[in-house]
Design a protein around this motif. Structure first.
Motif, PDB file in Angstrom:
ATOM      1  N   PRO A 292     -13.782 -54.953  -1.594  1.00 32.42           N
ATOM      2  CA  PRO A 292     -14.909 -55.433  -2.408  1.00 32.42           C
ATOM      3  C   PRO A 292     -15.842 -56.318  -1.595  1.00 32.42           C
ATOM      4  N   VAL A 293     -17.136 -56.213  -1.886  1.00 31.97           N
ATOM      5  CA  VAL A 293     -18.156 -57.033  -1.244  1.00 31.97           C
ATOM      6  C   VAL A 293     -19.126 -57.508  -2.321  1.00 31.97           C
ATOM      7  N   PHE A 294     -19.345 -58.813  -2.404  1.00 34.98           N
ATOM      8  CA  PHE A 294     -20.262 -59.362  -3.390  1.00 34.98           C
ATOM      9  C   PHE A 294     -21.717 -59.117  -2.987  1.00 34.98           C
ATOM     10  N   PHE A 295     -22.568 -58.805  -3.973  1.00 37.07           N
ATOM     11  CA  PHE A 295     -24.007 -58.892  -3.759  1.00 37.07           C
ATOM     12  C   PHE A 295     -24.363 -60.364  -3.549  1.00 37.07           C
ATOM     13  N   ASN A 296     -25.484 -60.605  -2.901  1.00 39.57           N
ATOM     14  CA  ASN A 296     -25.907 -61.976  -2.613  1.00 39.57           C
ATOM     15  C   ASN A 296     -26.742 -62.594  -3.727  1.00 39.57           C
ATOM     16  N   HIS A 297     -27.456 -61.756  -4.484  1.00 37.95           N
ATOM     17  CA  HIS A 297     -28.375 -62.279  -5.500  1.00 37.95           C
ATOM     18  C   HIS A 297     -28.185 -61.632  -6.868  1.00 37.95           C
ATOM     19  N   GLN A 298     -27.144 -60.837  -7.034  1.00 37.02           N
ATOM     20  CA  GLN A 298     -26.867 -60.183  -8.303  1.00 37.02           C
ATOM     21  C   GLN A 298     -25.381 -60.311  -8.625  1.00 37.02           C
ATOM     22  N   ASP A 299     -25.054 -60.221  -9.896  1.00 30.89           N
ATOM     23  CA  ASP A 299     -23.669 -60.335 -10.326  1.00 30.89           C
ATOM     24  C   ASP A 299     -22.988 -58.972 -10.243  1.00 30.89           C
ATOM     25  N   LYS A 300     -22.939 -58.420  -9.026  1.00 34.75           N
ATOM     26  CA  LYS A 300     -22.378 -57.100  -8.782  1.00 34.75           C
ATOM     27  C   LYS A 300     -21.563 -57.117  -7.491  1.00 34.75           C
ATOM     28  N   LEU A 301     -20.807 -56.051  -7.307  1.00 33.00           N
ATOM     29  CA  LEU A 301     -20.046 -55.883  -6.076  1.00 33.00           C
ATOM     30  C   LEU A 301     -20.112 -54.429  -5.636  1.00 33.00           C
ATOM     31  N   ILE A 302     -19.850 -54.208  -4.368  1.00 36.84           N
ATOM     32  CA  ILE A 302     -19.608 -52.875  -3.840  1.00 36.84           C
ATOM     33  C   ILE A 302     -18.120 -52.767  -3.556  1.00 36.84           C
ATOM     34  N   VAL A 303     -17.509 -51.661  -3.979  1.00 37.83           N
ATOM     35  CA  VAL A 303     -16.101 -51.412  -3.661  1.00 37.83           C
ATOM     36  C   VAL A 303     -15.984 -50.036  -3.023  1.00 37.83           C
ATOM     37  N   THR A 304     -14.922 -49.870  -2.255  1.00 31.19           N
ATOM     38  CA  THR A 304     -14.608 -48.576  -1.657  1.00 31.19           C
ATOM     39  C   THR A 304     -13.476 -47.943  -2.442  1.00 31.19           C
ATOM     40  N   VAL A 305     -13.619 -46.662  -2.757  1.00 25.49           N
ATOM     41  CA  VAL A 305     -12.600 -45.933  -3.511  1.00 25.49           C
ATOM     42  C   VAL A 305     -12.071 -44.788  -2.651  1.00 25.49           C
ATOM     43  N   ASP A 306     -10.756 -44.709  -2.529  1.00 20.63           N
ATOM     44  CA  ASP A 306     -10.109 -43.642  -1.770  1.00 20.63           C
ATOM     45  C   ASP A 306      -9.416 -42.695  -2.742  1.00 20.63           C
ATOM     46  N   LYS A 307     -10.008 -41.521  -2.952  1.00 19.56           N
ATOM     47  CA  LYS A 307      -9.447 -40.551  -3.895  1.00 19.56           C
ATOM     48  C   LYS A 307      -8.232 -39.830  -3.321  1.00 19.56           C
ATOM     49  N   ALA A 308      -8.019 -39.926  -2.010  1.00 17.72           N
ATOM     50  CA  ALA A 308      -6.913 -39.197  -1.380  1.00 17.72           C
ATOM     51  C   ALA A 308      -5.736 -40.106  -1.043  1.00 17.72           C
ATOM     52  N   PHE A 309      -5.752 -41.337  -1.550  1.00 21.16           N
ATOM     53  CA  PHE A 309      -4.700 -42.291  -1.205  1.00 21.16           C
ATOM     54  C   PHE A 309      -3.331 -41.756  -1.621  1.00 21.16           C
ATOM     55  N   ALA A 310      -2.408 -41.760  -0.676  1.00 20.65           N
ATOM     56  CA  ALA A 310      -1.011 -41.345  -0.882  1.00 20.65           C
ATOM     57  C   ALA A 310      -0.869 -39.860  -1.196  1.00 20.65           C
ATOM     58  N   THR A 311      -1.956 -39.083  -1.108  1.00 22.00           N
ATOM     59  CA  THR A 311      -1.865 -37.641  -1.363  1.00 22.00           C
ATOM     60  C   THR A 311      -2.284 -36.813  -0.158  1.00 22.00           C
ATOM     61  N   SER A 312      -2.876 -37.447   0.846  1.00 14.98           N
ATOM     62  CA  SER A 312      -3.362 -36.716   2.009  1.00 14.98           C
ATOM     63  C   SER A 312      -3.205 -37.588   3.244  1.00 14.98           C
ATOM     64  N   SER A 313      -3.123 -36.934   4.398  1.00 12.01           N
ATOM     65  CA  SER A 313      -3.025 -37.678   5.653  1.00 12.01           C
ATOM     66  C   SER A 313      -4.356 -38.302   6.036  1.00 12.01           C
ATOM     67  N   GLU A 314      -5.448 -37.836   5.429  1.00  8.71           N
ATOM     68  CA  GLU A 314      -6.766 -38.392   5.703  1.00  8.71           C
ATOM     69  C   GLU A 314      -7.371 -38.950   4.421  1.00  8.71           C
ATOM     70  N   PRO A 315      -8.092 -40.069   4.506  1.00  4.86           N
ATOM     71  CA  PRO A 315      -8.686 -40.675   3.310  1.00  4.86           C
ATOM     72  C   PRO A 315      -9.911 -39.894   2.838  1.00  4.86           C
ATOM     73  N   ASP A 316     -10.356 -40.214   1.649  1.00  5.71           N
ATOM     74  CA  ASP A 316     -11.582 -39.643   1.080  1.00  5.71           C
ATOM     75  C   ASP A 316     -12.353 -40.795   0.453  1.00  5.71           C
ATOM     76  N   TYR A 317     -13.055 -41.567   1.296  1.00  5.84           N
ATOM     77  CA  TYR A 317     -13.711 -42.786   0.847  1.00  5.84           C
ATOM     78  C   TYR A 317     -15.084 -42.510   0.237  1.00  5.84           C
ATOM     79  N   SER A 318     -15.435 -43.301  -0.756  1.00  3.85           N
ATOM     80  CA  SER A 318     -16.784 -43.331  -1.311  1.00  3.85           C
ATOM     81  C   SER A 318     -17.085 -44.767  -1.727  1.00  3.85           C
ATOM     82  N   TYR A 319     -18.376 -45.096  -1.783  1.00  6.96           N
ATOM     83  CA  TYR A 319     -18.807 -46.457  -2.096  1.00  6.96           C
ATOM     84  C   TYR A 319     -19.420 -46.499  -3.497  1.00  6.96           C
ATOM     85  N   TRP A 320     -19.056 -47.551  -4.238  1.00  3.63           N
ATOM     86  CA  TRP A 320     -19.497 -47.687  -5.627  1.00  3.63           C
ATOM     87  C   TRP A 320     -20.021 -49.103  -5.877  1.00  3.63           C
ATOM     88  N   VAL A 321     -21.041 -49.194  -6.711  1.00  2.00           N
ATOM     89  CA  VAL A 321     -21.522 -50.481  -7.205  1.00  2.00           C
ATOM     90  C   VAL A 321     -20.896 -50.716  -8.575  1.00  2.00           C
TER      91      VAL A 321
END
Length: 337
Positions: A292-321
């Motif tokens: 997670p990363v906080f925005f500097n001027h808004q009450d929001k965060l960016i997080v990284t989501v790994d849809k392949a966690f524990a199911t694949s040898s390679e991750p599948d990352y995407s970024y979300w607000v």
């Protein structure tokens, strides 16, 4: 010509065609290696851009892109055979610090601290190639970089895999390039460096029988630990990738929210006020949420989501607000050139 001879001629012809195509490269596989986004991202001081690592067949580079999504812009590439990680914006947004790593002859990682400057597009090596730097954080005034460096890469147990250990924190003055050692702990684990807004206290995650947040006073060297209170699936906090808000009042991190049917830990995002230590879950992806990363001027965060966690040898990352109150989320759609 008999049917048997026709079949033999056909088979021989196909073999010759295969060899010709292979020799020309049409059937040869492409370069091996991971293709996709890196685990960590950072947000610019004006909340307009994110910086991240993207790898294509194992060749990694740092990019920036609008927080609202769109076309990515190349910042810098790794040297051949190396890989990049943990990019972070300077307080004025004019530079990006990151770590470049590679493996030695024994397949142990080495890493150096790098600095990209937007003004001239130049890249500087801030540390030598003898250590294992893992990440860095700017001081609020932008004049220094604090970084963590491991002393060894080994396993302390015969059933454990090899990992970086014996960590300490250092500071480099970006004007004089002088380096000083801040801690003398040789810590088993140390990660996720951050600084309070006044620049007087360093925060990091450590492990000493249990995960903990450590606040290191840069004036007198004293340390205090913080343990979140919350409804965690493991009963005790398993803090991962903590981050401090711009005003220094909150900490966001990921932790185990529940366990799947096959026993896999499901990590979600949490936010904790420093005054109460009471952590509240703010995401519900049902996937592996991290960084997670906080925005500097808004009450929001960016997080990284790994849809392949524990199911694949390679991750599948995407970024979300995500909103800090847990209401609403939107994926950052990024187009890589």
């Amino acid at each position: 010509m008999s049917l048997t001879m026709k079949n033999i001629s056909f088979i021989v012809g196909m073999i010759l065609l295969f060899l010709i195509l292979w020799g020309a490269g049409y059937l040869a596989g492409g370069p091996e290696g991971y293709t996709g986004f890196g685990e960590s991202a950072d947000i610019s001081p004006d909340d307009e851009e994110i910086t991240f690592v993207y790898a294509h067949k194992g060749e990694s580079a740092i990019y920036t892109a609008p927080v609202s999504g769109g076309n990515a812009e190349l910042v810098t590439k790794a040297a051949e055979g190396n890989y990049l990680m943990n990019p972070t914006f300077s307080p004025d947004g004019e530079a990006i610090a990151y770590v470049e790593q590679w493996e030695d002859d024994d397949e142990h990682p080495l890493g150096k601290l790098m600095l990209f400057n937007h003004a001239d597009g130049g890249v500087k090596e801030l540390t030598d190639e003898k250590g294992l730097v893992t990440e860095a954080a700017f001081s609020p005034d932008g004049q220094s970089l604090y970084f963590s460096k491991a002393g060894v890469y080994t396993n302390y147990s015969p059933i454990a895999s090899e990992n970086p250990h014996d960590f300490d924190i250092y500071r480099i003055d970006l004007n004089t390039k002088e380096i000083e050692q801040i801690t003398d702990e040789g810590a088993y684990d140390m990660s996720d460096l951050d600084l309070t807004p006044d620049g007087e206290t360093l925060m990091y995650r450590s492990y000493d029988g249990a995960d903990q947040l450590v606040f290191h006073d840069l004036k007198d060297g004293s340390e205090t630990t913080v343990t979140p209170i919350g409804d965690f699936a493991t009963g005790v906090p398993m803090i991962y990738s903590p981050a401090l808000s711009a005003d220094g009042k909150y900490i966001a991190f990921s932790d185990v929210a529940r366990t799947s049917e096959n026993g896999t830990y499901i990590y979600e995002g949490y936010r904790m006020p420093l005054d109460t230590k009471q952590a509240e879950q703010i995401t519900s992806f049902g996937e592996h949420v991290t960084k997670p990363v906080f925005f500097n001027h808004q009450d929001k965060l960016i997080v990284t989501v790994d849809k392949a966690f524990a199911t694949s040898s390679e991750p599948d990352y995407s970024y979300w607000v995500v909103n800090a109150d847990g209401e609403g989320r939107e994926r950052i759609q990024i187009e890589i050139p």
